[in-house]
Design an enzyme around this catalytic site. Structure first.
Site, PDB file in Angstrom:
ATOM      1  N   LYS A 197      27.851 -23.104 -20.278  1.00 29.61           N
ATOM      2  CA  LYS A 197      27.361 -24.324 -20.935  1.00 29.61           C
ATOM      3  C   LYS A 197      27.811 -25.588 -20.212  1.00 29.61           C
ATOM      4  O   LYS A 197      27.021 -26.483 -19.972  1.00 29.61           O
ATOM      5  CB  LYS A 197      27.846 -24.401 -22.396  1.00 29.61           C
ATOM      6  CG  LYS A 197      27.374 -23.263 -23.280  1.00 29.61           C
ATOM      7  CD  LYS A 197      27.706 -23.522 -24.747  1.00 29.61           C
ATOM      8  CE  LYS A 197      29.191 -23.563 -25.059  1.00 29.61           C
ATOM      9  NZ  LYS A 197      29.891 -22.279 -24.911  1.00 29.61           N
ATOM     10  N   ARG A 254      43.781 -23.852 -19.499  1.00 33.68           N
ATOM     11  CA  ARG A 254      43.452 -23.956 -20.925  1.00 33.68           C
ATOM     12  C   ARG A 254      44.252 -22.944 -21.739  1.00 33.68           C
ATOM     13  O   ARG A 254      44.348 -21.781 -21.377  1.00 33.68           O
ATOM     14  CB  ARG A 254      41.947 -23.724 -21.134  1.00 33.68           C
ATOM     15  CG  ARG A 254      41.121 -24.962 -20.893  1.00 33.68           C
ATOM     16  CD  ARG A 254      39.641 -24.696 -20.993  1.00 33.68           C
ATOM     17  NE  ARG A 254      39.227 -24.108 -22.261  1.00 33.68           N
ATOM     18  CZ  ARG A 254      37.991 -24.152 -22.721  1.00 33.68           C
ATOM     19  NH1 ARG A 254      37.049 -24.759 -22.029  1.00 33.68           N
ATOM     20  NH2 ARG A 254      37.683 -23.577 -23.855  1.00 33.68           N
ATOM     21  N   ARG A 304      37.745 -15.559 -29.619  1.00 35.77           N
ATOM     22  CA  ARG A 304      36.631 -16.510 -29.434  1.00 35.77           C
ATOM     23  C   ARG A 304      35.300 -15.767 -29.344  1.00 35.77           C
ATOM     24  O   ARG A 304      34.284 -16.240 -29.844  1.00 35.77           O
ATOM     25  CB  ARG A 304      36.855 -17.350 -28.164  1.00 35.77           C
ATOM     26  CG  ARG A 304      37.943 -18.406 -28.361  1.00 35.77           C
ATOM     27  CD  ARG A 304      38.491 -18.882 -27.047  1.00 35.77           C
ATOM     28  NE  ARG A 304      37.554 -19.682 -26.291  1.00 35.77           N
ATOM     29  CZ  ARG A 304      37.594 -19.822 -24.964  1.00 35.77           C
ATOM     30  NH1 ARG A 304      38.527 -19.200 -24.261  1.00 35.77           N
ATOM     31  NH2 ARG A 304      36.720 -20.572 -24.359  1.00 35.77           N
ATOM     32  N   ARG A 358      38.417 -17.859 -15.055  1.00 37.06           N
ATOM     33  CA  ARG A 358      38.595 -19.284 -15.305  1.00 37.06           C
ATOM     34  C   ARG A 358      40.033 -19.579 -15.733  1.00 37.06           C
ATOM     35  O   ARG A 358      40.604 -20.607 -15.363  1.00 37.06           O
ATOM     36  CB  ARG A 358      37.605 -19.745 -16.392  1.00 37.06           C
ATOM     37  CG  ARG A 358      37.629 -21.245 -16.613  1.00 37.06           C
ATOM     38  CD  ARG A 358      36.533 -21.683 -17.555  1.00 37.06           C
ATOM     39  NE  ARG A 358      36.903 -21.491 -18.941  1.00 37.06           N
ATOM     40  CZ  ARG A 358      36.110 -21.762 -19.973  1.00 37.06           C
ATOM     41  NH1 ARG A 358      34.881 -22.192 -19.772  1.00 37.06           N
ATOM     42  NH2 ARG A 358      36.514 -21.582 -21.200  1.00 37.06           N
ATOM     43  N   ARG A 360      28.132 -25.706 -33.863  1.00 35.45           N
ATOM     44  CA  ARG A 360      28.554 -24.305 -33.863  1.00 35.45           C
ATOM     45  C   ARG A 360      28.349 -23.669 -35.227  1.00 35.45           C
ATOM     46  O   ARG A 360      28.556 -22.463 -35.370  1.00 35.45           O
ATOM     47  CB  ARG A 360      30.031 -24.203 -33.471  1.00 35.45           C
ATOM     48  CG  ARG A 360      30.286 -24.061 -31.954  1.00 35.45           C
ATOM     49  CD  ARG A 360      31.774 -24.152 -31.717  1.00 35.45           C
ATOM     50  NE  ARG A 360      32.281 -23.457 -30.553  1.00 35.45           N
ATOM     51  CZ  ARG A 360      32.607 -24.033 -29.402  1.00 35.45           C
ATOM     52  NH1 ARG A 360      32.395 -25.313 -29.215  1.00 35.45           N
ATOM     53  NH2 ARG A 360      33.138 -23.310 -28.420  1.00 35.45           N
TER      54      ARG A 360
END
Ligand code: AMP
Length: 190
Positions: A14, A134, A145, A128, A89
């Protein structure tokens, strides 16, 4: 205004595709995840609350997100359009977004639903995690998630399907290939 909701699981691309869309079409970008991370970094009240949810991979409560989004949107007056990344969401967020945009004489133009299989998402997010720094790109949080996406977020696609605005896009391929697929859809609205 050309308002694009970019929708898909964590790791579906995204953010990457949003960057390309805003450059190509001269739009603004609102990523609720980025706004929350900035709040966390600044140590604001909202940031502290959000942190508790984000490290667990859970959704931050709707009312907090909707208030936050309204403020960010106020700062985008005069924009050609906005790419909404990671928002909405939930159905409640989608309805709130519709109301906010209607009050500004506009609406969601279309929704791009990026599709990537879970195995591939897991690989991408773990990769990632090595560089993102993060707090939620670790295996346990990624699992929750992906569960949250499947159970709480994915059903929202139906909302946009009913509105006739949802476009499913294969999110596997090179960044350029995927962007070509998206561009072809957005161009129909210009
Ligand atoms: P993202 O950067 O979009 O992957 O978002 C990272 C995390 O921020 C999510 O896992 C949620 O905890 C929180 N978050 C971001 N956007 C929203 C939203 N629209 N509603 C609820 N929680 C959100």
């Amino acid at each position: 205004m050309l308002n694009v909701v970019i929708f898909g699981a964590p790791g579906s691309g995204k953010g990457t595709q949003s960057d390309l869309i805003i450059k190509e079409f001269g739009l603004d970008h609102i990523s609720t995840g980025d706004v929350l991370r900035a709040e966390m970094k600044e140590g604001t009240e909202l940031g502290k609350i959000a942190d508790d949810y984000i490290v667990k991979g859970q959704l931050v409560p709707d009312e907090l997100i909707i208030d936050m989004l309204a403020k960010v949107l106020d700062g985008k007056e005069g924009s050609k359009g906005v790419v909404f990344d990671g928002f909405p969401r939930t159905i409640l967020q989608a309805e709130a977004l519709k109301k906010m945009l209607n009050e500004r004489g506009t609406d969601v133009t279309l929704m791009i639903n990026l599709h990537v299989e879970e195995d591939e998402l897991m690989n991408r997010l773990l990769e990632r995690g090595k560089i993102s720094g993060r707090s939620d790109d670790n295996i346990d949080t990624i699992k929750s998630r992906l569960d949250v996406y499947r159970l709480q977020i994915a059903p929202l696609a139906e909302y946009y399907m009913k509105e006739g605005k949802r476009y499913a896009v294969n999110g596997v391929g090179t960044i350029e290939e995927i962007f070509e697929r998206i561009k072809e859809i957005i161009n129909r609205y210009l």
